[in-house]
Design an enzyme around this catalytic site. Structure first.
Site, short mmCIF file in Angstrom:
data_model
loop_
_atom_site.label_atom_id
_atom_site.label_comp_id
_atom_site.label_asym_id
_atom_site.label_seq_id
_atom_site.Cartn_x
_atom_site.Cartn_y
_atom_site.Cartn_z
N LYS A 46 0.83 -1.19 0.00
CA LYS A 46 0.00 0.00 0.00
C LYS A 46 0.88 1.26 0.00
O LYS A 46 1.99 1.23 0.53
CB LYS A 46 -0.87 0.04 1.26
CG LYS A 46 -1.93 -1.02 1.38
CD LYS A 46 -2.69 -0.86 2.70
CE LYS A 46 -3.74 -1.93 2.90
NZ LYS A 46 -4.88 -1.77 1.98
N ARG B 258 -10.48 -11.54 1.57
CA ARG B 258 -11.35 -12.56 0.99
C ARG B 258 -10.71 -13.94 1.01
O ARG B 258 -11.40 -14.96 1.01
CB ARG B 258 -11.75 -12.16 -0.42
CG ARG B 258 -10.63 -12.05 -1.42
CD ARG B 258 -10.97 -11.17 -2.62
NE ARG B 258 -11.07 -9.77 -2.22
CZ ARG B 258 -11.38 -8.79 -3.07
NH1 ARG B 258 -11.61 -9.06 -4.34
NH2 ARG B 258 -11.46 -7.54 -2.65
#
Length: 493
Positions: free
Chosen positions: A269, A343
Site C-alpha cells: 500500500k 477474501r
C-alpha cells in the site's frame, strides 16, 4: 475495559441527586418551538417557564447545553437534543451523546422519555456506549476521562426499572471489547495475541475455544490463512469459539476477517493508505464479541465464531502475485493482488463453517475501499441470500445501525476467471464494482443450501470525524449489536 456504574432510579427528576441532570429536548416540527420532552417520572417544574430559544437550544441531535441546577437536587442541568422524533433510536443516541460529552462529570442522571421498557433499555444502552474511553496508550502525563469512577442513572418508571441494566451492560461490553481490540496498536496485537484474548474472554462462560496454529492450519488445508500470513514473523491463527446451549435448535455461524495489520503484502500500500490498517481485524473482533455476549445473555441459539487471523506483511517468504493457493473447500485461487487478502482468509473460514450446515452464516469484514466509495463512512454494505439479507436488514434497522443491501450480479463471475486456477482474487486495473466482486468471490465458499449474509464494514468500522451520538473518534463496534440481535431473533424461530 473501563465501565461506569450503571443503574436506574425511580426518583422524580427534581429529586435526583447528581452532578448533572440530563433532560431531552425535542426539536420543533413545522416551524414550532423546541420543547423539553417529559420524563416518565414527571416534569421538571423548575424549567417550566424557560424559553429555550433565547438560550440557543434547538433540540438538534448532539446539541448539549448546560444550565445551573436551580430548583433541583442536581448541581447542574444539561439539555440534550433528541431531534424531531422520540423513539428508541433517538433516546439511545441522546443518552449516548450526553454521556460522551460529559466525560469528567462524576455522576449523571438521565431524565429522558422512558415510559416503556424499550425506551429504558435504549437509554441505558446509549449511556453505556457513550461512556466508552480507550486509554491503553495514554502516557502518565495525559488527563484521561475518569469513566471507571463515573456513576450514571436513568430515571425510569418503577415497573420497568428492575434488572433493566443487564442486557444494555452486556451489549455495551461487547461493543467496548471490539473497540478496545481495534484501537490497540498493531504492534501490541498480533494473531496469537487476539487468540489469547479470546481464551481469556471465554473463561468462566459456557464457551469452548479452539486455536489452530500455522502448522495445524497447513495440515488441515487452510491455504488462504496460511498464504496471507506467511510473510509475517507473527504466524497466523484460526480461532473457533463455540457457544452450544443444549436446548438450541438454530445455529448461527459468524466468520470474521482478522488481519491484525495490512501492509498490502508485496502489493504494498502507499504510505497514507497504510495508516489505520490496525483496524483490519475488526470483523474478527466483532464476531468474537457477539458470541461472548450470546453466552453472557444465555441465548437459546447455538453461535460459533470463526476468527481468521493473519498479519499481511512483505518479506522474502510472503505470497507473491501469481502464486496459487488452495483454500479449505478445495478451490484454487491465483493471487493477482496480495492486498486483496481479506477474501482469502474469509474463504477458508466460510468453507469450514459451511461444513457444519448452520441455519445462518454471516461474515463480517473491513473488506473493500469500494464499500466506502459506494456507501460512505456510516452505512454497511449487505449482500447474500435474499431471505437472510432481509432478516439481517430488519435487525440492523431495529438496532439503528445503517445498512444497505447490494446486488451480486452474475456477469461479475467472468471477471473472476483465471488462466491457471479456479479463480483470481482480484481484477487488477479494473476497479468497477469492487465491493460486489468481493461478494461474488466469497459466494463461492458458501456451502450448498447454507443461508449467507456478507457485511462489508470498511467505512463504518472506524469514525474519523467529530463525535456524534455515543461515538467519538476511533473504532465504532459497528454491527456487534446487529449480530446479537440476530442471535436473539433466531432463538424465537
Amino acid at each position: 475495559m473501563v465501565r461506569p456504574t450503571l443503574s436506574t432510579t425511580t426518583s422524580t427528576p427534581s429529586d435526583v441527586d447528581a452532578d448533572v441532570l440530563v433532560l431531552g429536548v425535542r426539536s420543533g416540527t413545522d416551524g414550532g418551538a423546541p420543547t423539553i420532552a417529559p420524563s416518565a417520572a414527571g416534569p421538571l417544574e423548575a424549567l417550566a417557564d424557560l424559553d429555550l430559544g433565547t438560550i440557543g437550544v434547538t433540540g438538534a441531535k448532539d446539541q448539549l447545553v448546560r444550565l445551573p441546577g436551580t430548583g433541583t437536587a442536581a448541581a447542574g442541568i444539561a439539555l440534550v437534543g433528541l431531534g424531531s422524533a422520540v423513539d428508541a433510536a433517538s433516546v439511545r443516541a441522546a443518552a449516548g451523546s450526553a454521556v460522551r460529552q460529559l466525560p469528567q462529570v462524576s455522576s449523571i442522571a438521565l431524565a429522558l422519555p422512558t415510559d416503556s421498557a424499550e425506551l429504558v433499555d435504549a437509554a441505558l444502552e446509549g449511556a453505556a456506549l457513550g461512556a466508552y474511553a480507550f486509554t491503553r496508550h495514554k502516557g502518565t502525563g495525559t488527563t484521561a476521562p475518569t469513566r471507571g469512577d463515573q456513576r450514571i442513572e436513568v430515571v425510569a418508571p418503577a415497573e420497568t426499572a428492575a434488572d433493566a441494566t443487564v442486557r444494555p451492560a452486556i451489549v455495551a461490553d461487547a461493543a467496548a471489547l471490539v473497540r478496545d481490540l481495534v484501537n490497540t496498536a498493531a504492534g501490541d496485537l498480533g494473531p496469537a495475541d487476539v487468540a489469547d484474548v479470546a481464551v481469556a474472554q471465554a473463561e468462566g462462560l459456557p464457551l469452548t475455544v479452539e486455536v489452530l496454529d500455522e502448522h495445524q492450519l497447513q495440515e488441515q488445508g487452510f491455504g488462504g490463512i496460511v498464504g496471507v500470513g506467511r510473510g509475517s514473523e507473527r504466524p497466523p491463527r484460526l480461532v473457533v469459539v463455540r457457544y452450544e446451549p443444549s436446548s438450541a435448535s438454530k445455529h448461527l455461524a459468524l466468520v470474521g476477517k482478522g488481519i491484525t495489520f495490512d501492509s498490502g503484502g508485496l502489493s504494498l500500500k502507499p504510505a497514507a493508505s497504510m495508516l489505520g490498517m490496525k483496524t483490519d481485524m475488526t470483523g474478527a473482533a466483532t464476531v468474537l464479541a457477539a458470541t461472548i455476549a450470546a453466552a453472557r445473555l444465555g441465548l437459546d441459539t447455538r453461535v460459533t465464531a470463526w476468527l481468521c487471523l493473519a498479519e499481511n506483511m512483505p518479506s522474502g517468504s510472503a505470497t507473491r502475485p501469481g502464486d496459487v493457493l488452495t483454500l479449505k473447500n478445495g478451490n484454487t485461487v491465483e493471487v493477482t493482488n496480495t492486498d486483496a487478502e481479506g477474501r482469502l482468509v474469509l474463504g477458508d473460514g466460510m468453507a469450514a463453517a459451511s461444513l457444519e450446515q448452520p441455519d445462518a452464516l454471516v461474515d463480517v469484514a473491513t473488506l473493500t475501499g469500494a464499500q466506502v466509495v459506494a456507501l460512505g463512512d456510516r452505512t454497511t454494505g449487505l449482500m447474500g441470500s435474499d431471505d437472510l439479507v432481509a432478516r439481517v436488514r430488519a435487525v440492523a434497522d431495529a438496532a439503528a445501525e445503517p445498512i444497505w443491501p447490494m446486488p451480486l450480479p452474475e456477469e461479475l463471475d467472468a471477471r473472476l476467471a483465471s488462466d491457471v486456477a479456479d479463480m483470481v482474487n482480484a481484477t487488477v486495473g479494473n476497479p468497477a464494482g469492487g465491493m460486489l466482486l468481493a461478494g461474488k468471490f466469497l459466494e463461492r465458499f458458501v456451502g450448498e443450501g447454507v443461508p449467507w449474509a456478507h457485511l462489508d464494514i470498511a467505512g463504518p468500522s472506524e469514525h474519523k470525524g467529530g463525535g456524534y451520538g455515543w461515538l467519538g473518534k476511533g473504532a465504532t463496534g459497528v454491527m456487534v449489536r446487529t449480530l446479537i440481535g440476530l442471535a436473539e431473533e433466531l432463538q424465537s424461530k
